[in-house]
Design a protein around this motif. Sequence first.
Motif, mmCIF file in Angstrom:
data_model
loop_
_atom_site.group_PDB
_atom_site.id
_atom_site.type_symbol
_atom_site.label_atom_id
_atom_site.label_comp_id
_atom_site.label_asym_id
_atom_site.label_seq_id
_atom_site.Cartn_x
_atom_site.Cartn_y
_atom_site.Cartn_z
ATOM 1 N N GLY A 295 28.919 33.650 -43.153
ATOM 2 C CA GLY A 295 30.265 33.255 -43.582
ATOM 3 C C GLY A 295 30.575 33.646 -45.016
ATOM 4 O O GLY A 295 30.012 34.609 -45.539
ATOM 5 N N PRO A 296 31.479 32.903 -45.685
ATOM 6 C CA PRO A 296 31.892 33.265 -47.044
ATOM 7 C C PRO A 296 30.689 33.427 -47.976
ATOM 8 O O PRO A 296 29.757 32.612 -47.953
ATOM 9 N N ARG A 297 30.731 34.486 -48.805
ATOM 10 C CA ARG A 297 29.583 34.843 -49.633
ATOM 11 C C ARG A 297 30.028 34.981 -51.093
ATOM 12 O O ARG A 297 30.035 36.092 -51.653
ATOM 13 N N LEU A 298 30.423 33.875 -51.682
ATOM 14 C CA LEU A 298 30.790 33.873 -53.093
ATOM 15 C C LEU A 298 29.614 34.414 -53.901
ATOM 16 O O LEU A 298 28.464 34.012 -53.698
ATOM 17 N N ALA A 299 29.898 35.319 -54.838
ATOM 18 C CA ALA A 299 28.837 36.077 -55.516
ATOM 19 C C ALA A 299 27.792 35.213 -56.194
ATOM 20 O O ALA A 299 26.645 35.636 -56.364
ATOM 21 N N THR A 300 28.164 33.998 -56.597
ATOM 22 C CA THR A 300 27.244 33.124 -57.316
ATOM 23 C C THR A 300 26.718 31.983 -56.451
ATOM 24 O O THR A 300 26.077 31.064 -56.973
ATOM 25 N N GLY A 301 26.976 32.030 -55.143
ATOM 26 C CA GLY A 301 26.636 30.906 -54.281
ATOM 27 C C GLY A 301 25.426 31.136 -53.392
ATOM 28 O O GLY A 301 24.900 32.246 -53.273
ATOM 29 N N ALA B 255 36.169 33.190 -52.223
ATOM 30 C CA ALA B 255 35.577 31.895 -51.884
ATOM 31 C C ALA B 255 35.825 31.448 -50.454
ATOM 32 O O ALA B 255 34.951 30.842 -49.821
ATOM 33 N N VAL B 256 37.020 31.726 -49.892
ATOM 34 C CA VAL B 256 37.378 31.143 -48.602
ATOM 35 C C VAL B 256 37.191 32.097 -47.421
ATOM 36 O O VAL B 256 37.322 31.689 -46.273
ATOM 37 N N ALA B 257 36.873 33.348 -47.667
ATOM 38 C CA ALA B 257 36.891 34.340 -46.588
ATOM 39 C C ALA B 257 35.507 34.598 -46.016
ATOM 40 O O ALA B 257 34.559 34.835 -46.770
ATOM 41 N N PRO B 258 35.377 34.596 -44.682
ATOM 42 C CA PRO B 258 34.112 35.021 -44.069
ATOM 43 C C PRO B 258 33.795 36.490 -44.353
ATOM 44 O O PRO B 258 32.641 36.896 -44.263
ATOM 45 N N GLY B 259 34.826 37.275 -44.655
ATOM 46 C CA GLY B 259 34.612 38.637 -45.125
ATOM 47 C C GLY B 259 34.057 39.589 -44.091
ATOM 48 O O GLY B 259 33.161 40.382 -44.393
ATOM 49 N N ALA B 260 34.588 39.557 -42.872
ATOM 50 C CA ALA B 260 34.123 40.508 -41.859
ATOM 51 C C ALA B 260 34.517 41.934 -42.233
ATOM 52 O O ALA B 260 33.668 42.830 -42.311
#
Length: 315
Positions: free
Chosen positions: A71-77, A147-152
């Motif tokens: 799912g969402p992959r915030l760069a710092t998370g 932050a909110v996107a699963p980013g497919a």
Amino acid sequence: MRTALAVLGTGLALSITGCTDEPDPDVPPPPATPSTTPSTSPIPTPAPDPVLHFDQAVAMRTVRHLAGDIGPRLATGPSFREAAAYVDEQLARAGYETRRQSFPVPAGDSWGVPVAAGRSFNVIATPPGFDPASPYVLVGAHLDTVAVAPGAEDNASGVAVLLELARTLGATPLPVVLVAFGGEEPRGTGDDLHHFGSRFYVDEMTDAERSNLVAMVAMDRVGVGGRVPLSSVEGRSERVRDQLERTARHLDVPFRTETDAASDHESFADAGFDAARVGSTPYAGYHSAGDVPSVVRPDQLGRVGRVLTSWLRGR
């Protein structure tokens, strides 16, 4: 066809094999005696490495894993770190030597979501025996999302093509460095609040790496539409974009040519390197919770994979 990789040639060896009758296990072998007659049997030669082909179904599985399972992959998370571990493992499995390059990311606004400062990293993969004092190519794709996107589509699609290229690159005439960039997505408006990973990568390049990088391609949003977008940064070198265009035309792959500075290729182009972007077709789920695997078209991943594979192999 002339490409960035045409400076070196490739070759495939042909195999010659023979066969013999199996000995009778009940009859002892005769004693060994010196032979004065040269053997006329054919001498086996090593079989060539098979030329592997890009598999869009494998790439699509990567999209589903990154955007569906993680799912969402915030760069710092933590989800980014989970995804990076997966990418690292896949690149190592393909035979690459991997390392991580850490860098700071500031606090800011991730497409409407306030986010704290932290650290992210690039996953860098080099082929065995890589020598930065010899000509090479770099192909990258950013792994992070807003932050909110699963980013497919943005940008599991680009990472999926990157990993599938890693599996198929054995016949390339030049070494290819593969990078999954962190921190591409913006943390506000302005040129200083995006592309953190690629800008850090360029800043950290050695003199040898700078002198011998002959081409850079960023794959960003490559799984939507029926044409392959090919871009250069306005006012910068168009050489790599033009090479990709000739490759797509040779393969009868539909494409469109444009200028675009909204991805990691900009960091390289601004530093004077020949760089291009593949991808950037508009779609409804951009930077939203609707950027799910179903928006990605496997056949478009296949088109992009064919163009990149052919370009890298210099065919």
